[in-house]
Enzyme design. Sequence first.
Site, mmCIF file in Angstrom:
data_model
loop_
_atom_site.group_PDB
_atom_site.id
_atom_site.type_symbol
_atom_site.label_atom_id
_atom_site.label_comp_id
_atom_site.label_asym_id
_atom_site.label_seq_id
_atom_site.Cartn_x
_atom_site.Cartn_y
_atom_site.Cartn_z
ATOM 1 N N HIS A 126 0.842 -1.187 0.000
ATOM 2 C CA HIS A 126 0.000 0.000 0.000
ATOM 3 C C HIS A 126 0.877 1.236 0.000
ATOM 4 C CE1 HIS A 126 -3.617 2.368 0.618
ATOM 5 N NE2 HIS A 126 -2.846 3.151 1.370
ATOM 6 N N ASP B 27 -16.140 0.248 4.768
ATOM 7 C CA ASP B 27 -15.045 1.122 4.344
ATOM 8 C C ASP B 27 -15.356 1.784 3.015
ATOM 9 O OD1 ASP B 27 -12.220 2.153 4.150
ATOM 10 O OD2 ASP B 27 -12.237 0.782 2.452
ATOM 11 N N ARG C 171 -15.440 10.400 3.336
ATOM 12 C CA ARG C 171 -14.276 11.170 3.789
ATOM 13 C C ARG C 171 -13.795 12.130 2.709
ATOM 14 N NH1 ARG C 171 -10.258 6.843 4.535
ATOM 15 N NH2 ARG C 171 -8.797 8.551 4.872
ATOM 16 N N SER D 120 -9.180 2.240 7.144
ATOM 17 C CA SER D 120 -9.520 2.032 5.738
ATOM 18 C C SER D 120 -8.538 1.079 5.068
ATOM 19 C CB SER D 120 -9.545 3.375 5.004
ATOM 20 O OG SER D 120 -9.822 3.188 3.635
ATOM 21 N N LYS E 143 -9.451 -3.242 4.312
ATOM 22 C CA LYS E 143 -9.462 -3.795 2.942
ATOM 23 C C LYS E 143 -8.424 -4.890 2.786
ATOM 24 C CE LYS E 143 -9.050 0.028 0.452
ATOM 25 N NZ LYS E 143 -9.495 1.207 1.230
#
Length: 204
Positions: free
Chosen positions: A79, A158, A165, A180, A184
């Site tokens: 990520h 989410d 958001r 978040s 996921k």
Amino acid sequence: MIVKLLLDRKREGGELAPDDIRELVAAYTHGDVPDYQMAAFAMAVCCRGMTAAETHALTDAMQHSGECLTWIGPSADKHSTGGIGDKLSLVIQPLAASCGLSVPSLAGRGLGLTGGTVDKLESIPGYNACLPLDDFRRVVASCGVSIAAQTAEIAPADKKLYALRDVTGTVPSIPLIVGSILSKKLAEGAGTLRRRRDARRRRS
């Protein structure tokens, strides 16, 4: 659960019980809590923060708001916390898959000033980022990696809060970011997670 009491407590900097957070997330997922109240919750969290226990409860609640995938053998994902290019995903994830890892990667759309990974991938002619869950499983099983948009089945809480958001000025909240990302990645079945910070932020 009376949502207003939770909002009052968080507004004043109080700590919410894990069960209250899980009940709030479940009610929001099922449409029993309106967007305007969840927006107020997100802003209260953005301004007041969350304890580690609260962040864990939020992450766990969003992870288990839908299906949780499992894979045969080791799995991993990466990520990035932001940036313009998303240059690593298209290199690192196929490399990891070539080493025998399953790399199920559910990516996001734009938050803040940059487009998300999905937005950028969809600029490639013919790239389909909106795979049904069965196709997502099939692609990962056949070639080891798939980068796709989040589906309605995986961490739907989410998915709803992520969009909220973006329009409520609560993107920078660390607890909301953590919840978040991890909800996921855990729901998609990633056994190992590599985090990369944007190089501009790292130098600052």
